[in-house]
Design an enzyme around this catalytic site. Sequence first.
Site, PDB file in Angstrom:
ATOM      1  N   TYR A  84      19.112  14.031  50.639  1.00  0.00           N
ATOM      2  CA  TYR A  84      17.822  14.541  50.196  1.00  0.00           C
ATOM      3  C   TYR A  84      16.959  13.364  49.726  1.00  0.00           C
ATOM      4  CZ  TYR A  84      20.280  18.930  50.764  1.00  0.00           C
ATOM      5  OH  TYR A  84      21.003  19.972  51.300  1.00  0.00           O
ATOM      6  N   ARG A  89      33.456  25.493  45.359  1.00  0.00           N
ATOM      7  CA  ARG A  89      34.051  26.599  46.108  1.00  0.00           C
ATOM      8  C   ARG A  89      35.157  27.301  45.321  1.00  0.00           C
ATOM      9  NH1 ARG A  89      32.584  22.861  49.975  1.00  0.00           N
ATOM     10  NH2 ARG A  89      31.433  23.675  51.777  1.00  0.00           N
ATOM     11  N   ARG A 144      23.653  12.650  40.311  1.00  0.00           N
ATOM     12  CA  ARG A 144      24.601  12.815  41.418  1.00  0.00           C
ATOM     13  C   ARG A 144      24.240  11.830  42.521  1.00  0.00           C
ATOM     14  NH1 ARG A 144      26.982  18.325  44.035  1.00  0.00           N
ATOM     15  NH2 ARG A 144      28.403  17.962  42.286  1.00  0.00           N
ATOM     16  N   CYS A 174      24.025  25.995  46.004  1.00  0.00           N
ATOM     17  CA  CYS A 174      22.842  26.713  46.468  1.00  0.00           C
ATOM     18  C   CYS A 174      23.165  28.183  46.702  1.00  0.00           C
ATOM     19  CB  CYS A 174      22.308  26.084  47.749  1.00  0.00           C
ATOM     20  SG  CYS A 174      21.568  24.462  47.500  1.00  0.00           S
ATOM     21  N   ALA A 186      20.688  23.175  43.186  1.00  0.00           N
ATOM     22  CA  ALA A 186      19.578  22.236  43.325  1.00  0.00           C
ATOM     23  C   ALA A 186      18.266  22.983  43.099  1.00  0.00           C
ATOM     24  CB  ALA A 186      19.598  21.600  44.716  1.00  0.00           C
ATOM     25  N   GLN A 201      20.169  20.961  37.912  1.00  0.00           N
ATOM     26  CA  GLN A 201      20.076  19.853  38.852  1.00  0.00           C
ATOM     27  C   GLN A 201      18.661  19.823  39.426  1.00  0.00           C
ATOM     28  OE1 GLN A 201      21.793  19.849  42.939  1.00  0.00           O
ATOM     29  NE2 GLN A 201      23.150  18.223  42.168  1.00  0.00           N
ATOM     30  N   SER A 227      29.929  23.134  39.475  1.00  0.00           N
ATOM     31  CA  SER A 227      29.065  22.254  40.259  1.00  0.00           C
ATOM     32  C   SER A 227      27.862  23.024  40.808  1.00  0.00           C
ATOM     33  CB  SER A 227      29.874  21.673  41.415  1.00  0.00           C
ATOM     34  OG  SER A 227      29.153  20.673  42.092  1.00  0.00           O
ATOM     35  N   PRO A 228      26.723  22.350  41.012  1.00  0.00           N
ATOM     36  CA  PRO A 228      25.578  23.024  41.626  1.00  0.00           C
ATOM     37  C   PRO A 228      25.930  23.597  42.995  1.00  0.00           C
ATOM     38  CG  PRO A 228      24.924  20.922  40.688  1.00  0.00           C
ATOM     39  CD  PRO A 228      26.415  20.956  40.641  1.00  0.00           C
TER      40      PRO A 228
END
Length: 362
Positions: A189, A332, A237, A32, A64, A106, A29-30
Amino acid sequence: MELRSKNMSTLFEPFKIREVTLRNRIVVSPMCQYSSQDGFASDWHLVHLGSRAVGGAGLVFTEATAVEARGRISPEDLGIWKDDHVPMLKRITAFIESQGAFAGIQLAHAGRKASTATPRKGGMPVGVEQGGWQPIVGPSPLAFDKGYAVPEPLTPQGIQDIVAAFAQAAERALAAGFKVIEIHGAHGYLISEFLSPVANHRTDAYGGSFENRIRLLREVAQAVRKVWPERLPLFTRLSVTDWLESGGWDMDQSVALAKVLKTQGVDLIDCSSGGNTPQAKIPTGAGYQTAFAERIRKEAGILTGAVGMITSAEQAETIIRTGQADLVLLARQFLRDPYFALHAARDLHAPIPSPVQYDRAN
């Protein structure tokens, strides 16, 4: 279309979307990293993303990645708003593919949550003297929370400029060798802000009714699909709920939106939640968002990805085998274990090749 084998766990069956066949259903998963200067990827990104490909994931997403400099969450975010960003990204995608995985990106714009410090520096808004910028933009002049700047409402022309920025970013993503694009329409966002009545109080063609609030995302999806080859997948997403009892974005609207996005060439909905309001009360727990993916998959007739506290091989296998989602996205857990997919294959007795450099470890 799915490729099935009686000898494999469902999690480790190859999965074809358009002309891309993932070696399994496990996606990084994306996440940051806050490790860029002026949007540039670095050796950190090469090692961080590349190690998850070495570790057996089928698809590896960047964090992102901002389509405009002002669309970054922090001054240290990854970007793809200029051609100079492409060469290092191309190096990363080439390595990921050399390890049998595919690279996804992404595309994102932070909207009213832009120009903040990284979480390790407190996460609050930063001024120009700290590397931040003004103005930040959003659908309406509503700050995200106390201490946040009030965004400048985007004009209709400003909205079209952002739609164009997403399309230009998609062209750069293709040049950089990415095989999957995900439009970031979640977590409060910019696109998520337009979707939600919490953040969007506009009275023009981009606010008010459901059809108006989804207009920006629909236009972004159209613009990206126009330049993104038909042979390559396009994901979106969504925060499928604001986690408010009333007055926010919710599951019913998400199902309806997913049906619309399917007609615009979106192949999969990556089902997350929250982020539009600090007042949300989110009951987190193991697989707490998986039911969202299951409902959208069944009611909208579109592929879905499940994300959120998926931590074990058995849990991921169950999600896929029981049809709750088509892909599982882990964040994670991949930070804890870059080789999660290799370890999951061992636990599920599924064949998966490890890098030849590691043969002696078998």
